[in-house]
Design an enzyme around this catalytic site. Structure first.
Site, PDB file in Angstrom:
ATOM      1  N   GLY A  88      35.691  25.797  10.917  1.00  0.00           N
ATOM      2  CA  GLY A  88      34.468  24.978  11.536  1.00  0.00           C
ATOM      3  C   GLY A  88      34.964  24.337  12.637  1.00  0.00           C
ATOM      4  O   GLY A  88      36.074  23.670  12.594  1.00  0.00           O
ATOM      5  N   GLY A  96      33.067  21.744  14.349  1.00  0.00           N
ATOM      6  CA  GLY A  96      32.453  20.410  14.595  1.00  0.00           C
ATOM      7  C   GLY A  96      33.321  19.351  15.375  1.00  0.00           C
ATOM      8  O   GLY A  96      34.522  20.026  15.859  1.00  0.00           O
ATOM      9  N   PHE A  97      33.056  18.236  15.415  1.00  0.00           N
ATOM     10  CA  PHE A  97      33.915  17.125  15.944  1.00  0.00           C
ATOM     11  C   PHE A  97      35.260  17.313  15.573  1.00  0.00           C
ATOM     12  O   PHE A  97      36.278  17.245  16.345  1.00  0.00           O
ATOM     13  CB  PHE A  97      33.311  15.918  15.762  1.00  0.00           C
ATOM     14  CG  PHE A  97      32.114  15.596  16.469  1.00  0.00           C
ATOM     15  CD1 PHE A  97      32.080  15.437  17.807  1.00  0.00           C
ATOM     16  CD2 PHE A  97      30.837  15.480  15.939  1.00  0.00           C
ATOM     17  CE1 PHE A  97      30.740  15.247  18.470  1.00  0.00           C
ATOM     18  CE2 PHE A  97      29.585  15.225  16.379  1.00  0.00           C
ATOM     19  CZ  PHE A  97      29.495  15.297  17.781  1.00  0.00           C
ATOM     20  N   GLY A  98      35.454  17.369  14.190  1.00  0.00           N
ATOM     21  CA  GLY A  98      36.824  17.359  13.704  1.00  0.00           C
ATOM     22  C   GLY A  98      37.665  18.529  14.002  1.00  0.00           C
ATOM     23  O   GLY A  98      38.809  18.590  14.487  1.00  0.00           O
ATOM     24  N   GLU A 124      15.545   7.327  14.939  1.00  0.00           N
ATOM     25  CA  GLU A 124      15.558   7.939  16.326  1.00  0.00           C
ATOM     26  C   GLU A 124      14.438   8.874  16.473  1.00  0.00           C
ATOM     27  O   GLU A 124      13.723   8.792  17.577  1.00  0.00           O
ATOM     28  CB  GLU A 124      16.809   8.622  16.647  1.00  0.00           C
ATOM     29  CG  GLU A 124      17.869   7.492  17.102  1.00  0.00           C
ATOM     30  CD  GLU A 124      19.229   7.964  16.963  1.00  0.00           C
ATOM     31  OE1 GLU A 124      20.273   6.995  17.376  1.00  0.00           O
ATOM     32  OE2 GLU A 124      19.557   9.184  16.828  1.00  0.00           O
ATOM     33  N   ASP A 138      33.424  15.267   7.843  1.00  0.00           N
ATOM     34  CA  ASP A 138      32.331  15.181   6.759  1.00  0.00           C
ATOM     35  C   ASP A 138      32.701  15.693   5.361  1.00  0.00           C
ATOM     36  O   ASP A 138      32.377  15.257   4.117  1.00  0.00           O
ATOM     37  CB  ASP A 138      31.010  15.605   7.202  1.00  0.00           C
ATOM     38  CG  ASP A 138      30.428  14.689   8.156  1.00  0.00           C
ATOM     39  OD1 ASP A 138      30.961  13.769   8.602  1.00  0.00           O
ATOM     40  OD2 ASP A 138      29.350  15.268   8.789  1.00  0.00           O
ATOM     41  N   GLN A 146      33.272   9.822  14.413  1.00  0.00           N
ATOM     42  CA  GLN A 146      34.521   9.243  14.756  1.00  0.00           C
ATOM     43  C   GLN A 146      35.645   9.357  13.685  1.00  0.00           C
ATOM     44  O   GLN A 146      36.767   9.785  14.139  1.00  0.00           O
ATOM     45  CB  GLN A 146      34.241   7.813  15.029  1.00  0.00           C
ATOM     46  CG  GLN A 146      33.850   7.289  16.596  1.00  0.00           C
ATOM     47  CD  GLN A 146      35.070   7.687  17.376  1.00  0.00           C
ATOM     48  OE1 GLN A 146      36.203   7.698  17.144  1.00  0.00           O
ATOM     49  NE2 GLN A 146      34.685   8.481  18.555  1.00  0.00           N
TER      50      GLN A 146
END
Length: 443
Positions: free
Chosen positions: A19, A21-23, A178, A308, A326
């Site tokens: 994965g 993603g951000f992490g 949003e 997540d 974060q």
């Protein structure tokens, strides 16, 4: 028998990250100076800046503006090998990951698969609604919205036409808020110019939230101000309300009320995306792996989870850390350090989440922000919060090209009151024929 994927052996401990993603991406970057071989596996060849997916869905940004190729991001990092593949399962005894391109051996495995849309078992909702969890989702939603407006031009029946113009958004978190704000801006500034024959007083935007407030987790001031902003923008906000069913035409609420729409946007929840092969006892509520204070999955010595998909249960976070960027980024940085500690047989550092706060934008010049600076919480709403939200999201993008493209697009849109990416390219969700869904008296 499965063959091993063709990946060069460097004679170093191998860290396999599932994965990007951000992490996962942050971990790969942070392992630059650790004496390991890194294999990053993702089913796409690019990293997506997910907080701005709704901007792609509402024609504010192009998909190219919020994605960046992994190979470009990591091109000067010699110890990283990227492979585009689907991960099918993991064998923790043999220490291999089974993928669509073959088996990948590991010494340390890090699962950073993120989250997927959670429909809470409602298959009809999954079939008929549109989510915003990927670039493909965002483009499909944009195409669907524009396609429905094109069809509305040819419809005589007012009820059927309204079904094409009206929107129902389920979920009052940042994404839902949003999207509702962005659609209200399109209704005010853009669509009346594009579709002059349509009366946009008929375009209704409904935001449905199951709880008593919007933006759960933010301050009461932020929640209340977001509600006021949306109501001032003409959004019908329905609190303490749940959707019972949606057949592609009729939304039935738990109050007995019904709404008619061809476009229901599902932003009501996410669930972890676990991999087959990890013991079921390690999976908690929400399909998240239970991890210790070092992000090690319960029951394993060399298998970790971050972001997540990881639930680090503490007294402060009894359900795990928030499923936002974060915690994933901070866990990725610390895990890189701890892998180095493992190799050197040093004690592992404990993860402590540095909560920097939360933000949400409701539209032009309107946002809410709960920011933590120097261990003090700073709350603001309106124009200043909007400036902060804009600045933070621009600088958080992965590449300089992305930052420049987004800055230029937003600056042009701000002064022109226009969103220039209103084209239909790729897949769209075609409306179900009204005869198949509408009550007989409406047909």
């Amino acid at each position: 028998m499965d063959e091993h994927a063709k990946i060069e052996e460097l004679g170093k401990p191998r860290v396999v990250i599932v994965g990007g993603g951000f992490g996962g991406l942050e971990l790969a970057k942070a392992l630059r100076h650790v004496n390991v071989q890194v294999v990053l596996i993702d089913k796409q060849n690019y990293h997506t800046f997910q907080p701005l997916l709704y901007q792609v869905a509402t024609a504010g940004l192009d998909a190219d503006d919020i994605v960046s190729p992994f190979r470009k991001i990591l091109e000067d990092q010699g110890n990283v090998f990227f492979r585009m593949a689907e991960v099918q399962s993991v064998d923790t005894e043999a220490q291999v990951v089974k993928t669509s391109i073959g088996l990948v051996k590991y010494d340390y495995l890090v699962i950073a698969t993120g989250a997927t849309t959670n429909y809470f078992g409602d298959q009809e909702m999954a079939k008929n609604s549109v989510a915003i969890k990927s670039v493909e989702d965002a483009i499909m939603l944009r195409n669907t919205v524009l396609n429905n407006f094109e069809k509305a031009l040819q419809v005589e029946d007012p009820v059927e036409r309204n079904s094409l113009l009206d929107f129902v958004i389920v979920g009052g978190g940042p994404t839902g808020v949003e999207v509702a704000g962005a659609l209200s801006e399109l209704r005010k500034h853009v669509f009346p110019k594009d579709y002059r024959e349509l009366d946009f007083k008929e375009m209704d935007i409904h935001l449905i939230q199951s709880g008593p407030t919007l933006l759960k987790g933010m301050s009461p001031e932020a929640s209340q101000k977001a509600l006021e902003f949306l109501q001032n923008f003409g959004v019908d906000v329905m609190l303490d309300c749940r959707v019972k069913s949606y057949d592609g035409y009729t939304v039935t609420l738990n109050t007995g009320q019904t709404l008619i729409t061809r476009t229901l946007i599902w932003a009501a929840g996410v669930s972890g995306a676990p991999i087959e092969g990890i013991r079921k006892e390690s999976i908690l509520k929400g399909n998240r792996y239970q991890v210790d204070e070092h992000n090690r999955i319960t029951g394993y010595n060399n298998v970790f989870a971050i972001g997540d998909i990881a639930a680090m249960v503490t007294s402060e976070y009894p359900e795990g850390h928030p499923m936002v960027a974060q915690p994933a980024i901070q866990q990725g940085k610390l895990l890189a350090k701890n892998i180095g500690n493992l190799l050197c047989q040093r004690a592992l550092d404990t993860f402590h989440y540095d909560d920097k706060g939360a933000m949400a934008t409701i539209g032009r010049n309107h946002a809410v922000a709960d920011v933590k600076l120097f261990h003090k919480e700073f709350r603001t709403q309106g124009f200043l919060a909007w400036l902060m939200w804009t600045f933070v999201h621009v600088i958080s993008l992965v590449s300089f090209r992305n930052r420049l493209a987004v800055f230029i697009s937003w600056t042009w849109s701000y002064f022109s009151l226009d969103k220039g990416l209103r084209f239909i390219i790729g897949n769209k969700r075609e409306p179900i024929p009204v005869e198949e869904t509408a009550p007989k008296e409406l047909v």
